[in-house]
Motif scaffolding. Sequence first.
Motif, PDB file in Angstrom:
ATOM      1  N   ARG A 515       0.829  -1.210   0.000  1.00  0.00           N
ATOM      2  CA  ARG A 515       0.000   0.000   0.000  1.00  0.00           C
ATOM      3  C   ARG A 515       0.863   1.259   0.000  1.00  0.00           C
ATOM      4  O   ARG A 515       0.599   2.219  -0.738  1.00  0.00           O
ATOM      5  CB  ARG A 515      -0.939  -0.003   1.216  1.00  0.00           C
ATOM      6  CG  ARG A 515      -2.206  -0.822   1.050  1.00  0.00           C
ATOM      7  CD  ARG A 515      -3.207  -0.502   2.156  1.00  0.00           C
ATOM      8  NE  ARG A 515      -2.656  -0.781   3.471  1.00  0.00           N
ATOM      9  CZ  ARG A 515      -2.784  -1.942   4.100  1.00  0.00           C
ATOM     10  NH1 ARG A 515      -3.434  -2.940   3.511  1.00  0.00           N
ATOM     11  NH2 ARG A 515      -2.282  -2.130   5.304  1.00  0.00           N
ATOM     12  N   ASP A 516       1.905   1.255   0.836  1.00  0.00           N
ATOM     13  CA  ASP A 516       2.773   2.432   0.911  1.00  0.00           C
ATOM     14  C   ASP A 516       3.468   2.687  -0.423  1.00  0.00           C
ATOM     15  O   ASP A 516       3.546   3.827  -0.890  1.00  0.00           O
ATOM     16  CB  ASP A 516       3.819   2.243   2.012  1.00  0.00           C
ATOM     17  CG  ASP A 516       3.219   2.321   3.406  1.00  0.00           C
ATOM     18  OD1 ASP A 516       2.062   2.769   3.535  1.00  0.00           O
ATOM     19  OD2 ASP A 516       3.908   1.918   4.373  1.00  0.00           O
ATOM     20  N   LEU A 517       3.991   1.621  -1.036  1.00  0.00           N
ATOM     21  CA  LEU A 517       4.740   1.806  -2.280  1.00  0.00           C
ATOM     22  C   LEU A 517       3.823   2.292  -3.400  1.00  0.00           C
ATOM     23  O   LEU A 517       4.154   3.250  -4.112  1.00  0.00           O
ATOM     24  CB  LEU A 517       5.430   0.503  -2.687  1.00  0.00           C
ATOM     25  CG  LEU A 517       6.412   0.610  -3.858  1.00  0.00           C
ATOM     26  CD1 LEU A 517       7.586  -0.341  -3.681  1.00  0.00           C
ATOM     27  CD2 LEU A 517       5.737   0.339  -5.199  1.00  0.00           C
ATOM     28  N   PHE A 518       2.673   1.649  -3.577  1.00  0.00           N
ATOM     29  CA  PHE A 518       1.779   2.057  -4.663  1.00  0.00           C
ATOM     30  C   PHE A 518       1.218   3.454  -4.417  1.00  0.00           C
ATOM     31  O   PHE A 518       1.061   4.240  -5.352  1.00  0.00           O
ATOM     32  CB  PHE A 518       0.657   1.036  -4.849  1.00  0.00           C
ATOM     33  CG  PHE A 518       1.088  -0.193  -5.604  1.00  0.00           C
ATOM     34  CD1 PHE A 518       1.357  -0.126  -6.962  1.00  0.00           C
ATOM     35  CD2 PHE A 518       1.253  -1.404  -4.961  1.00  0.00           C
ATOM     36  CE1 PHE A 518       1.772  -1.249  -7.667  1.00  0.00           C
ATOM     37  CE2 PHE A 518       1.666  -2.528  -5.648  1.00  0.00           C
ATOM     38  CZ  PHE A 518       1.931  -2.462  -7.007  1.00  0.00           C
ATOM     39  N   ALA A 519       0.936   3.780  -3.148  1.00  0.00           N
ATOM     40  CA  ALA A 519       0.446   5.131  -2.842  1.00  0.00           C
ATOM     41  C   ALA A 519       1.489   6.181  -3.198  1.00  0.00           C
ATOM     42  O   ALA A 519       1.159   7.250  -3.732  1.00  0.00           O
ATOM     43  CB  ALA A 519       0.059   5.229  -1.373  1.00  0.00           C
ATOM     44  N   ASP A 520       2.759   5.890  -2.907  1.00  0.00           N
ATOM     45  CA  ASP A 520       3.832   6.821  -3.256  1.00  0.00           C
ATOM     46  C   ASP A 520       3.903   7.051  -4.759  1.00  0.00           C
ATOM     47  O   ASP A 520       4.353   8.111  -5.215  1.00  0.00           O
ATOM     48  CB  ASP A 520       5.187   6.298  -2.757  1.00  0.00           C
ATOM     49  CG  ASP A 520       5.335   6.409  -1.248  1.00  0.00           C
ATOM     50  OD1 ASP A 520       4.540   7.137  -0.618  1.00  0.00           O
ATOM     51  OD2 ASP A 520       6.240   5.748  -0.691  1.00  0.00           O
ATOM     52  N   GLU A 521       3.476   6.064  -5.545  1.00  0.00           N
ATOM     53  CA  GLU A 521       3.519   6.186  -7.002  1.00  0.00           C
ATOM     54  C   GLU A 521       2.188   6.660  -7.588  1.00  0.00           C
ATOM     55  O   GLU A 521       2.017   6.693  -8.805  1.00  0.00           O
ATOM     56  CB  GLU A 521       3.903   4.831  -7.625  1.00  0.00           C
ATOM     57  CG  GLU A 521       5.250   4.307  -7.177  1.00  0.00           C
ATOM     58  CD  GLU A 521       6.403   5.226  -7.535  1.00  0.00           C
ATOM     59  OE1 GLU A 521       6.265   5.997  -8.505  1.00  0.00           O
ATOM     60  OE2 GLU A 521       7.451   5.163  -6.852  1.00  0.00           O
ATOM     61  N   GLY A 522       1.236   7.018  -6.713  1.00  0.00           N
ATOM     62  CA  GLY A 522      -0.043   7.541  -7.192  1.00  0.00           C
ATOM     63  C   GLY A 522      -1.048   6.480  -7.569  1.00  0.00           C
ATOM     64  O   GLY A 522      -2.021   6.762  -8.289  1.00  0.00           O
ATOM     65  N   ALA A 523      -0.866   5.251  -7.099  1.00  0.00           N
ATOM     66  CA  ALA A 523      -1.772   4.153  -7.435  1.00  0.00           C
ATOM     67  C   ALA A 523      -2.407   3.586  -6.171  1.00  0.00           C
ATOM     68  O   ALA A 523      -1.968   3.871  -5.051  1.00  0.00           O
ATOM     69  CB  ALA A 523      -1.025   3.060  -8.187  1.00  0.00           C
ATOM     70  N   GLU A 524      -3.412   2.749  -6.349  1.00  0.00           N
ATOM     71  CA  GLU A 524      -4.102   2.111  -5.226  1.00  0.00           C
ATOM     72  C   GLU A 524      -4.194   0.613  -5.468  1.00  0.00           C
ATOM     73  O   GLU A 524      -4.358   0.159  -6.612  1.00  0.00           O
ATOM     74  CB  GLU A 524      -5.517   2.677  -5.069  1.00  0.00           C
ATOM     75  CG  GLU A 524      -5.567   4.144  -4.686  1.00  0.00           C
ATOM     76  CD  GLU A 524      -5.082   4.408  -3.275  1.00  0.00           C
ATOM     77  OE1 GLU A 524      -5.125   3.472  -2.452  1.00  0.00           O
ATOM     78  OE2 GLU A 524      -4.653   5.543  -3.009  1.00  0.00           O
ATOM     79  N   ILE A 525      -4.117  -0.158  -4.378  1.00  0.00           N
ATOM     80  CA  ILE A 525      -4.406  -1.592  -4.453  1.00  0.00           C
ATOM     81  C   ILE A 525      -5.913  -1.771  -4.365  1.00  0.00           C
ATOM     82  O   ILE A 525      -6.542  -1.313  -3.403  1.00  0.00           O
ATOM     83  CB  ILE A 525      -3.692  -2.361  -3.332  1.00  0.00           C
ATOM     84  CG1 ILE A 525      -2.185  -2.269  -3.501  1.00  0.00           C
ATOM     85  CG2 ILE A 525      -4.131  -3.823  -3.327  1.00  0.00           C
ATOM     86  CD1 ILE A 525      -1.394  -3.025  -2.478  1.00  0.00           C
ATOM     87  N   ILE A 526      -6.493  -2.427  -5.359  1.00  0.00           N
ATOM     88  CA  ILE A 526      -7.953  -2.535  -5.421  1.00  0.00           C
ATOM     89  C   ILE A 526      -8.455  -3.952  -5.152  1.00  0.00           C
ATOM     90  O   ILE A 526      -9.643  -4.226  -5.243  1.00  0.00           O
ATOM     91  CB  ILE A 526      -8.473  -2.053  -6.789  1.00  0.00           C
ATOM     92  CG1 ILE A 526      -7.814  -2.850  -7.926  1.00  0.00           C
ATOM     93  CG2 ILE A 526      -8.212  -0.563  -6.961  1.00  0.00           C
ATOM     94  CD1 ILE A 526      -8.393  -2.532  -9.297  1.00  0.00           C
TER      95      ILE A 526
END
Length: 732
Positions: A515-526
């Motif tokens: 979650r932290d990594l994808f959020a930093d890249e502007g994405a979300e785990i769905i």
Amino acid sequence: MHELPLTRDLVLIGGGHSHALLLKRWGMKPLPGVRVTVINPGAIAAYSGMLPGFVAGHYDRDALELDLMKLARFAGARAILGRAMAIDREARLVHVTGRPPIHYDVASIDIGITSDMPDLPGFTDYGIPAKPLEAFATRWETFRDRARSGAPVEVAVIGGGVAGAELAMAMSHALRNIATAQVWLIDHSEILTEMRAPTRRALLKALGRAGVRLRPQSKVVEIRPDGVSFADGTTLGAQFVLGAAGARPYGWLGDTGLELHDGFITVNPSLQSSDPRIFAAGDCAHLAHAPRPKAGVYAVRQAPILYDNLRAVLADGTEKADLLPYHPQRDYLKLISLGAKAALADKAGIRLSGPAMWQWKDRIDRNFMRKLKELTPMAPPRLPERVAQGLREEVEGKKPMCGACGAKVGGDILQRVLSATPDTERPERRDILHLAGDDAAILTHGDTWQVASVDHLRAFVEDPVLMTRITATHALGDVWAMGASPQAALATVTLPKMSEALQESWLAEIMAAARDLFADEGAEIIGGHTAMGAEFSIGFTVTGLVGNPITLKGARPGDRLILTKPIGTGVMLAAEMEMKANGRDMEAAYRSMVQSSGEASRILDFAHAMTDVTGFGLAGHLLGICRASGVSADIRLDDIPVLPGALDLAKRGLQSTIYPANRAYAAEYEGPEGPRADLLFDPQTAGGLLAALSPMRTEKCLAALDEAGYQAAIIGEITESVDGETRLVVRE
């Protein structure tokens, strides 16, 4: 990975001598069902007993370094490179800087001691503490080499105990051929007051013979760029200021709620703290039943007791297990280095000194290090006498299969299987475009372009968080390679066999990291999917949005080729699996693998063609651009950045298991042979971007990449094809 289900977590906080020896014992005789974790700020821990010899020049750096990564691999443990900063005893969590907390059933602390010196004004900027040893060793190496080139040579050692005296004599010996060199030993009290009077007199004479000048009864009030200031208003010039005084426990231990003595963890004879699930050993522990001075000999002799007692508690499941007591000796042999290859031995009032004592100390130290460095991997079980035809050839004589991209199916196999459907388009709906060999499919939604891709990796490290970060970065590479912005991700996780409690703790760490990594890249785990299997693996299906996708097709003759990360992860991971890679080099390789390519993608937005360098290696992925674009390429071998240690490993003949398939896949290769050329076919995990772009933009993009922290390089250019044939020409 573990063959039997995991049911308990043992967490070792710190890489001190007790824990290093424990890891060696654990690798020789593990307790089935236990996952072992070791947490340390770096991959390397220095052995304090050999530090004066290193400073004096009698040992090279490698001689005094313990490779915790290798020890962890030998023990089947996960190594977490980070600094512990808190323990939540109620939730049984260890908090580590920069990552999700780590669950424990039983924990042990062996973090050594730190220094009061950083509290001294100016010390943080202009001084260096003797501990941690690794940082001091690096700074000393740099200063010593600079001093030999003619730079000013004045050294101040603050702290007149045995450690300070040993290091002062060692420094003086190392600088003995420099006429202007001067080493001072400073203390606010008298020098060597903790020693017996006869031993103190002998050491004071040794300091004099070594040329060390003494400044007792001198209170230091400030460290300045050019030296040391004292309370009486006087100053002392120094270009290197070492703090060897004021040893103290780490401050965060005071927030654990454990019983402490002067800040050190109070332990009973079984090395348990006031919380029976937390043990402590080495300098950070206080033996309530038999207080002793801080000395490495006690940490070494605590190791077998700690090993047995941890196994007993983990096997019994209660704090009332039958535990062994540790009874420290009343006195111990002190072998004190005297700068040159001489030492003073002191025990029970008996003193001997001279070269013979140094030889004795040298033999003891080398034997200790040999125990921790000679690690022989467990041999695989022998096959039964009768097996299916072909099995023996597949197993015997072959190395274990690599993880990550080294475990991919070869490009030639994929090409044959997928050749029947090279392109995917639905003209009637115009919503899917998938070019053969490209990094991701392109989906259209009205005027919006979306890219989609998937990557799944077999785990190659025991740490689920590091594995998650590498896999997510690897998966997003396909999105970044097409110039897209990450949008969403689906996670697919296969956990090895383990208890429900461990399933929860593993998944909590994995999802928090993702979650932290994808959020930093502007994405979300769905969403995602989980399963239990034979071994740990993880994958992500990712999407991204883009205005004008960059594909493999578009490279033009004259375009320059930019690579944004060094290569070599395949051979590094293969060597690490065989315990042949250096821990410090692996630390650099992991940093490279988790480095985001998001900013690089934005900088290279004007590329004519782009890909990420992954499983097929640099040569294979460059040929992917050339084949799709109908061009050739000319690259310079010496311009290609390489990870530290990768070339040395290639020279030793190490290769990833997919190397032969990658070599066969790059049939258009024309160039030299040898270890450096072999790295062109090395499978990369979470590798960099490879972009073909206009010469007019190249230098500006390279400068921007350098400013953004990438080890980028121009490695060659796109050329015309000859008679329609693609060529990859490599020059040295």
